[in-house]
Write an enzyme that holds these catalytic residues in place. Structure first.
Site, PDB file in Angstrom:
ATOM      1  N   ALA A  55      62.818  38.881 -10.359  1.00 43.34           N
ATOM      2  CA  ALA A  55      62.536  37.925 -11.436  1.00 43.34           C
ATOM      3  C   ALA A  55      62.866  36.463 -11.086  1.00 43.34           C
ATOM      4  O   ALA A  55      62.004  35.585 -11.198  1.00 43.34           O
ATOM      5  CB  ALA A  55      63.266  38.375 -12.704  1.00 43.34           C
ATOM      6  N   ARG A  88      52.351  37.903 -12.920  1.00 45.19           N
ATOM      7  CA  ARG A  88      53.107  39.124 -13.246  1.00 45.19           C
ATOM      8  C   ARG A  88      53.626  38.979 -14.682  1.00 45.19           C
ATOM      9  O   ARG A  88      54.129  37.920 -15.053  1.00 45.19           O
ATOM     10  CB  ARG A  88      54.270  39.346 -12.255  1.00 45.19           C
ATOM     11  CG  ARG A  88      53.760  39.720 -10.852  1.00 45.19           C
ATOM     12  CD  ARG A  88      54.853  40.308  -9.989  1.00 45.19           C
ATOM     13  NE  ARG A  88      55.179  41.666 -10.384  1.00 45.19           N
ATOM     14  CZ  ARG A  88      56.225  42.332  -9.903  1.00 45.19           C
ATOM     15  NH1 ARG A  88      57.045  41.750  -9.030  1.00 45.19           N
ATOM     16  NH2 ARG A  88      56.468  43.567 -10.276  1.00 45.19           N
ATOM     17  N   GLN A 198      61.906  49.547  -3.417  1.00 43.95           N
ATOM     18  CA  GLN A 198      62.672  48.301  -3.230  1.00 43.95           C
ATOM     19  C   GLN A 198      64.118  48.573  -2.846  1.00 43.95           C
ATOM     20  O   GLN A 198      64.742  47.764  -2.165  1.00 43.95           O
ATOM     21  CB  GLN A 198      62.637  47.443  -4.508  1.00 43.95           C
ATOM     22  CG  GLN A 198      61.304  46.784  -4.778  1.00 43.95           C
ATOM     23  CD  GLN A 198      60.469  47.603  -5.740  1.00 43.95           C
ATOM     24  OE1 GLN A 198      60.536  48.840  -5.745  1.00 43.95           O
ATOM     25  NE2 GLN A 198      59.672  46.932  -6.553  1.00 43.95           N
ATOM     26  N   ASP A 239      64.717  41.957 -15.562  1.00 45.37           N
ATOM     27  CA  ASP A 239      63.567  41.045 -15.610  1.00 45.37           C
ATOM     28  C   ASP A 239      63.449  40.327 -16.939  1.00 45.37           C
ATOM     29  O   ASP A 239      62.743  39.331 -17.053  1.00 45.37           O
ATOM     30  CB  ASP A 239      62.279  41.822 -15.329  1.00 45.37           C
ATOM     31  CG  ASP A 239      62.267  42.286 -13.883  1.00 45.37           C
ATOM     32  OD1 ASP A 239      62.920  43.313 -13.579  1.00 45.37           O
ATOM     33  OD2 ASP A 239      61.652  41.597 -13.052  1.00 45.37           O
ATOM     34  N   ASN A 249      64.056  46.388 -16.881  1.00 45.73           N
ATOM     35  CA  ASN A 249      64.289  46.378 -15.434  1.00 45.73           C
ATOM     36  C   ASN A 249      63.388  47.438 -14.805  1.00 45.73           C
ATOM     37  O   ASN A 249      62.650  48.159 -15.490  1.00 45.73           O
ATOM     38  CB  ASN A 249      65.767  46.630 -15.116  1.00 45.73           C
ATOM     39  CG  ASN A 249      66.090  46.315 -13.667  1.00 45.73           C
ATOM     40  OD1 ASN A 249      65.701  45.277 -13.150  1.00 45.73           O
ATOM     41  ND2 ASN A 249      66.780  47.207 -12.974  1.00 45.73           N
ATOM     42  N   LYS A 250      63.450  47.525 -13.499  1.00 49.50           N
ATOM     43  CA  LYS A 250      62.598  48.431 -12.727  1.00 49.50           C
ATOM     44  C   LYS A 250      62.555  49.839 -13.326  1.00 49.50           C
ATOM     45  O   LYS A 250      63.570  50.360 -13.786  1.00 49.50           O
ATOM     46  CB  LYS A 250      63.123  48.478 -11.285  1.00 49.50           C
ATOM     47  CG  LYS A 250      62.330  49.299 -10.310  1.00 49.50           C
ATOM     48  CD  LYS A 250      60.854  48.974 -10.287  1.00 49.50           C
ATOM     49  CE  LYS A 250      60.566  47.505 -10.035  1.00 49.50           C
ATOM     50  NZ  LYS A 250      59.163  47.119 -10.315  1.00 49.50           N
TER      51      LYS A 250
HETATM   52  O1  MRU Z   1      58.854  44.704  -9.208  1.00 55.44           O
HETATM   53  P1  MRU Z   1      60.007  43.897  -8.675  1.00 55.44           P
HETATM   54  O2  MRU Z   1      60.412  44.261  -7.284  1.00 55.44           O
HETATM   55  O3  MRU Z   1      59.757  42.405  -8.843  1.00 55.44           O
HETATM   56  O4  MRU Z   1      61.201  44.286  -9.625  1.00 55.44           O
HETATM   57  C1  MRU Z   1      62.456  43.686  -9.448  1.00 55.44           C
HETATM   58  C2  MRU Z   1      63.488  44.199 -10.366  1.00 55.44           C
HETATM   59  O5  MRU Z   1      63.247  45.036 -11.197  1.00 55.44           O
HETATM   60  C3  MRU Z   1      64.836  43.567 -10.279  1.00 55.44           C
HETATM   61  O6  MRU Z   1      65.841  44.478 -10.612  1.00 55.44           O
HETATM   62  C4  MRU Z   1      64.879  42.395 -11.273  1.00 55.44           C
HETATM   63  O7  MRU Z   1      63.808  41.517 -11.049  1.00 55.44           O
HETATM   64  C5  MRU Z   1      66.145  41.653 -11.209  1.00 55.44           C
HETATM   65  S1  MRU Z   1      66.234  40.665  -9.764  1.00 55.44           S
HETATM   66  C6  MRU Z   1      67.649  39.768  -9.733  1.00 55.44           C
END
Ligand code: MRU
Length: 359
Positions: A55, A88, A198, A239, A249-250
């Site tokens: 994010a 996004r 990730q 996010d 979050n993810k």
């Molecule tokens: O799809 P992504 O890789 O952008 O998702 C990232 C995440 O879900 C992270 O946990 C979130 O952005 C926090 S980053 C400090």
């Protein structure tokens, strides 16, 4: 943070003072490859294709994308802001950074916009690095407390909320880096984080580069380790956090929070101010969840023994796949929030006490 002893940020200006450099995160962990962005369309592509992700980093790269656009033609401000905002949908940091650029630039004459946009992008990047450093400082006592009792700390994290997801330090990983640097015996359970991995690809790479002990586990293993007392604390990034403390979050974060609650494991969420969305009250109902291609589920990419990067299908031919990229963990499952201003409960009153100007 460092790779092979060299300090890097995740986005920075090239030596010529205008090109923007990033790491191509789709190549990690197999190749550490830098990319130079020279147009706002390249910045938009980098965000959409997840060459950069996380994010806060998405916000910083979008801010530099505006600067690249202003250098080319300062008259396209509104169109570029709109196009970058579409890259996004879930991370609110993207809109936050674009709103900052809009506020800075829209009243300026065309000839002043490029310099102002670069200055604002640099301010956003510096702000993020310092904010994340403070998140680390404010999260560190949680780990110190556990280490004081047990002699060591086992942290579980999901996805990548380290320095690759921010400009520097990371959010969830910042306290871990500080604990490691302070000499605490810290070990991290790294959820692989299917479908894009990730955790396995980025978090493991980061932690390894910094020398932090870690073990990659299948996404479904966390509950098992919690049941057996092998997880002292969960720390994740986010996010978007709502006014009421709900956390996007993810995908899979919600299941970790449920398992943590069932096992009495504290579940903490680390966030910078730019991740707060005070316009939203009900995260499950209101936060837009990015739906990504099913091929991310049906296929896997990796390195063969002889060094080739290959993508293979792992799902039966003909089966369809769905791929929501994020989920929402309700505030009731969150032990607390770690911010650059301190720690607080995940509720409206506590957030407003820390951020009164956002009321
Ligand atoms: O799809 P992504 O890789 O952008 O998702 C990232 C995440 O879900 C992270 O946990 C979130 O952005 C926090 S980053 C400090």
């Amino acid at each position: 943070m460092k790779i092979n002893g060299v300090a890097y940020r995740s986005v920075w200006l090239d030596a010529d003072g205008w090109g923007v450099r990033i790491f191509d995160q789709t190549k990690l962990p197999w190749m550490v490859e830098e990319l130079r962005l020279t147009t706002w369309q390249e910045a938009a592509h980098a965000i959409r294709s997840m060459q950069v992700r996380g994010a806060p980093l998405i916000g910083a790269v979008a801010a530099y994308g505006v600067a690249l656009a202003m250098r080319e033609d300062a008259g396209q401000l509104d169109a570029v802001l709109e196009a970058l905002a579409e890259t996004r949908p879930t991370a609110i940091n993207l809109r936050w950074a674009l709103d900052r650029q809009r506020a800075k630039l829209h009243n300026l004459p065309a000839e002043a916009r490029a310099a102002a946009a670069y200055a604002e992008a640099a301010a956003i990047a510096d702000d993020d690095a310092e904010t994340c450093r403070r998140i680390g400082e404010n999260g560190l006592p949680l780990l110190q407390e556990i280490a004081a009792k047990k002699g060591r700390v086992n942290v579980l994290t999901h996805c990548n909320a380290g320095w690759l997801a921010t400009v520097d330090w990371g959010t969830a990983l910042a306290p871990i880096y500080m604990a490691h640097d302070a000499g605490l015996d810290v070990h991290v359970w790294v959820d692989e984080t299917r479908p894009r991995n990730q955790g396995a690809a980025l978090t493991a790479f980061e932690l390894g580069a910094h020398g932090v002990k870690h073990t990659v586990i299948a996404d479904n293993a966390g509950g098992h380790y919690m049941q057996h007392g092998e997880v002292d604390i969960v720390i994740v990034g986010t996010d978007r956090v709502t006014r009421t403390g709900d956390v996007a979050n993810k995908i899979g974060t919600y299941l970790k929070a449920l398992a943590a609650r069932d096992n009495g494991v504290p579940f903490w969420v680390a966030l910078p101010h730019s991740t707060l969305d005070m316009r939203v009250r009900d995260g499950v109902a209101e936060i837009p969840i990015e739906e990504r291609s099913g091929t991310e589920v049906t296929e896997l990419t990796g390195r063969t023994a002889d060094g080739r990067i290959e993508t293979v299908r792992v799902v039966a031919a003909g089966s369809e796949a769905a791929n929501p990229a994020f989920d929402v963990t309700p505030a009731r499952l969150v032990t607390g929030l770690i911010t650059e201003r301190g720690r607080c409960a995940a509720d409206e009153a506590s957030l407003l006490a820390l951020y009164p100007e956002k009321a």
